[in-house]
Enzyme design. Structure first.
Site, PDB file in Angstrom:
ATOM      1  N   LYS A  42       0.787  -1.256  -0.035  1.00  0.00           N
ATOM      2  CA  LYS A  42       0.144  -0.048   0.129  1.00  0.00           C
ATOM      3  C   LYS A  42       0.764   1.165   0.258  1.00  0.00           C
ATOM      4  O   LYS A  42       1.442   1.677   1.149  1.00  0.00           O
ATOM      5  CB  LYS A  42      -0.940  -0.176   1.204  1.00  0.00           C
ATOM      6  CG  LYS A  42      -1.895   0.956   1.313  1.00  0.00           C
ATOM      7  CD  LYS A  42      -2.943   0.868   2.463  1.00  0.00           C
ATOM      8  CE  LYS A  42      -3.923   1.911   2.425  1.00  0.00           C
ATOM      9  NZ  LYS A  42      -3.548   3.194   2.509  1.00  0.00           N
ATOM     10  N   LYS A  44      -6.205  -8.526  -2.031  1.00  0.00           N
ATOM     11  CA  LYS A  44      -7.305  -8.505  -3.114  1.00  0.00           C
ATOM     12  C   LYS A  44      -7.522 -10.087  -3.290  1.00  0.00           C
ATOM     13  O   LYS A  44      -6.671 -10.622  -3.517  1.00  0.00           O
ATOM     14  CB  LYS A  44      -7.103  -7.588  -4.221  1.00  0.00           C
ATOM     15  CG  LYS A  44      -6.738  -6.214  -4.023  1.00  0.00           C
ATOM     16  CD  LYS A  44      -6.614  -5.641  -5.212  1.00  0.00           C
ATOM     17  CE  LYS A  44      -6.068  -4.163  -4.878  1.00  0.00           C
ATOM     18  NZ  LYS A  44      -5.773  -3.424  -6.088  1.00  0.00           N
TER      19      LYS A  44
END
Length: 668
Positions: free
Chosen positions: A115, A286
């Site tokens: 991230k 994800k």
């Protein structure tokens, strides 16, 4: 050289320079010295200056724009840029995994990505050319920062394929660039940036692209909005596809077969954090399968198929210098700790919320205490605890006042609440905060009316309620500090434009207790006009999905106040729209459309409208959209390159329509 020779040479130079840029900025594997690159660039600049009509949108000379912009234009994203839900520990990740497997079964793989701590942006390409770049904004609408994004060398001005797509990425400032920038700012007696993220965001919001060009920004792209139309079946394949198109993706990624493997990998990646040349603030997990992503779907704010693991907040010790009291728009008195400035998780912190009097008593927080501060979720600073053993005797106990610090009215504590409130409707602080809320992004979204301008208008007695905003004139506003001719005209224009907003923005902006932006939209969609909502009984309000007892009572109370009804009448007289303008929600039983009550799957690329537009129109006619084909599916609508969903529909003998049939039904 003649025109034709110049054209051929310019094309050759563009190809060569773009190739070298890709090697240098994306692959980090330069094949020629900097001097050779600079020589070729100067040659291309000379040709384009001599023959301006040979300058193309994808020319590397176009990365640094010339003109300074007056303001950023608004951009509506083709597909919303939603935020992610957060996980703060392994148990949160296991809960996420449990929810996923309950919906799609146990055969789940995850793609794990870093991230990046930067600014989320969207990049729009038409027929392979970069035509527009925008900030995420509120997820639906962002700001056009195309010229600034062109200065980032890793963003190809022309892709390797002639596709029309919207690419998503995170623009950031490398640590080395950040350190160099702050050294320069300190040398020039300018305020240094607190962290690389702020520096990146500030750079991309410069109206002069030349400033952004000097900041050495970079980008990692991580998705394509239309990924399910690109012939790939997984998130990991999508990242490989972005590599093929010439984009820079982060290579610190891995596909994991279980959540326990994800948790182990997170520990490994976190250990690398300090050694990375860029800042990260977590890990993104994800669901890898696009079919499973579609089946899981979205909440109002975030996808159900992804989650962001946030690193544990850093904790530091500093001194609590004072406790300041703030009055909010609902009258709540919030104590705020004033701290000796200290760096926490990369950001300088000088204030922290203390929430309420009970928390101060519970933690025995005193003025001049040494306290431990952390950033909750790496965002909001908070006081964790007091170092009692380091007290010197000079510390002072704090007690909440009995009177409002702004207006002097008696403070009350409503039964069942921990907060102290000022209940004086004429309290200046509440009025000011209410005005700031009314003009905010999710409410009336009035550009140029930030806290500074609202405070000036309020202090100059030009605005005392929200209706006064619509009575402002250019002559009055231009007298304010730092308001020039152009900014005044833009502000008046924004105020007038806000009159056209749909009802849900007005409802949220009014600040009715317990009515957030989502509830405001639900009420606006159901009642369709302010007049209908004003007349609604408690029973009618409770019959609306997601409207509970507290919300219903708050709405009834608000519309029974004479002063509020007068304010609303005044807003209507001033031309503020009070009707809902969005799509109407139709119940299946009330629709005579072929779609009514049917379970429908959309797959492939549509030519005449986007998938989101198609979904909205089908749902408005009573259809129910799902992400995967099963025996319960009634209809599959297949666009170009439909893929495995079309095959499965044919195997199950499910009715299949093409785009022409879809458009025919929508136009009835």
């Amino acid at each position: 050289m003649d025109k034709e020779t110049a054209k051929q040479r310019a094309e050759e130079l563009r190809r060569t320079i773009n190739k070298y840029s890709y090697e240098y900025y994306t692959l980090d594997e330069p094949s020629v010295p900097d001097a050779e690159y600079d020589r070729l660039m100067q040659e291309l600049i000379a040709i384009e200056e001599e023959h301006p009509d040979l300058r193309t949108p994808d020319s590397p000379t176009q990365r640094v724009g010339g003109a300074v912009l007056e303001a950023f234009q608004k951009v509506t994203h083709g597909t919303p840029m939603l935020s992610l839900g957060n996980a703060f520990n392994a148990d949160d990740l296991r809960d996420f995994d449990r929810r996923v497997r309950q919906s799609v079964g146990d055969d789940v793989a995850y793609n794990v990505e870093l991230k990046i701590d930067g600014l989320a942006v969207s990049l729009r390409y038409e027929d392979g050319y970069f035509v527009r770049g925008a900030t995420r904004g509120d997820g639906t609408t962002g700001e056009d920062i195309t010229e600034n994004l062109k200065t980032i060398r890793n963003i190809p001005l022309k892709m390797n394929r002639e596709l029309s797509i919207e690419v998503r990425g995170e623009a950031y400032m490398p640590k080395r660039s950040f350190e160099a920038l702050n050294e320069e700012r300190i040398k020039n007696e300018e305020e240094p940036f607190a962290n690389p993220r702020n520096a990146a965001a500030g750079s991309l919001r410069q109206l002069d692209p030349k400033i952004a060009a000097k900041r050495n920004l970079d980008i990692f792209v991580y998705s394509i909005a239309e990924l399910d139309e690109m012939g790939v079946e997984t998130q990991s394949q999508g990242l490989d596809f972005l590599d093929e198109l010439g984009f820079k993706t982060n290579q610190e990624r891995k596909k994991c077969g279980s959540i326990e493997e994800v948790i182990t990998l997170i520990d490994e990646l976190q250990a690398k954090r300090a050694d990375l040349p860029y800042e990260i603030d977590g890990i993104v997990i994800k669901v890898d399968s696009l079919d499973q992503q579609e089946e899981l779907g979205f909440t109002a704010k975030s996808p159900r198929w992804a989650i962001a693991y946030k690193f544990p907040a850093e904790e530091v010790v500093t001194k609590l210098l004072d406790i300041e009291l703030n009055v909010g728009r609902t009258g709540v008195i919030t104590p705020t700790a004033i701290l000796e400035p200290v760096k926490v998780a990369g950001t300088t912190v000088s204030r922290a919320s203390l929430h309420n009097e009970d928390l101060i008593k519970e933690k025995d927080i005193r003025i001049l205490d040494k306290v431990v501060v952390k950033k909750a979720g790496d965002i909001i600073p908070e006081v964790v605890n007091v170092l009692v053993d380091q007290r010197t005797g000079e510390e002072k106990e704090f007690s909440m006042p009995t009177e409002c610090p702004e207006c002097g009215s008696e403070l009350v504590r409503i039964e069942g609440e921990v907060a102290l409130r000022c209940i004086n409707p004429e309290c200046p602080a509440q009025i000011r905060e209410g005005l700031i809320h009314f003009v905010s992004r999710n409410a009336m979204n009035i550009d140029g009316l930030g806290e500074r301008v609202i405070t000036q208008l309020f202090e100059e007695n030009l605005v005392r309620n929200v209706a006064d905003l619509y009575k402002l004139t250019k002559e009055r506003v231009i007298q304010l500090e730092r308001m020039g001719e152009k900014s005044t005209e833009n502000l008046i224009s924004s105020i007038q434009k806000s009159k056209e907003n749909s009802l849900e923005r007005l409802l949220f902006g009014l600040g009715i207790r317990f009515i957030g932006s989502k509830a405001a939209k639900t009420l606006a969609m159901h009642f369709e006009s302010l007049e209908n909502l004003k007349k609604a009984s408690k029973e009618e309000l409770l019959a609306v999905d997601e409207i509970g007892e507290k919300m219903a009572d708050a709405v009834i109370t608000y519309f029974h106040k004479e002063e509020m009804l007068e304010l609303l009448n005044e807003l209507q007289e001033l031309g503020v729209n009070t009707l809902y303008k969005g799509p109407k929600k139709v119940k299946a039983e009330d629709s005579d459309s072929y779609f009514a009550g049917k379970t429908i799957v959309l797959t492939g690329k549509l030519e005449e409208l986007s998938r989101n537009e198609a979904k909205a129109q089908i749902e408005a006619l009573g259809g129910k959209l799902t992400g995967s084909v099963s025996k319960n599916t009634d209809l599959v609508i297949a666009g170009e390159a439909a893929g495995s969903k079309l095959t499965k529909a044919q195997e199950l003998n499910i009715e299949v329509w093409n785009e022409e049939q879809l458009m025919g039904e929508l136009k009835k």
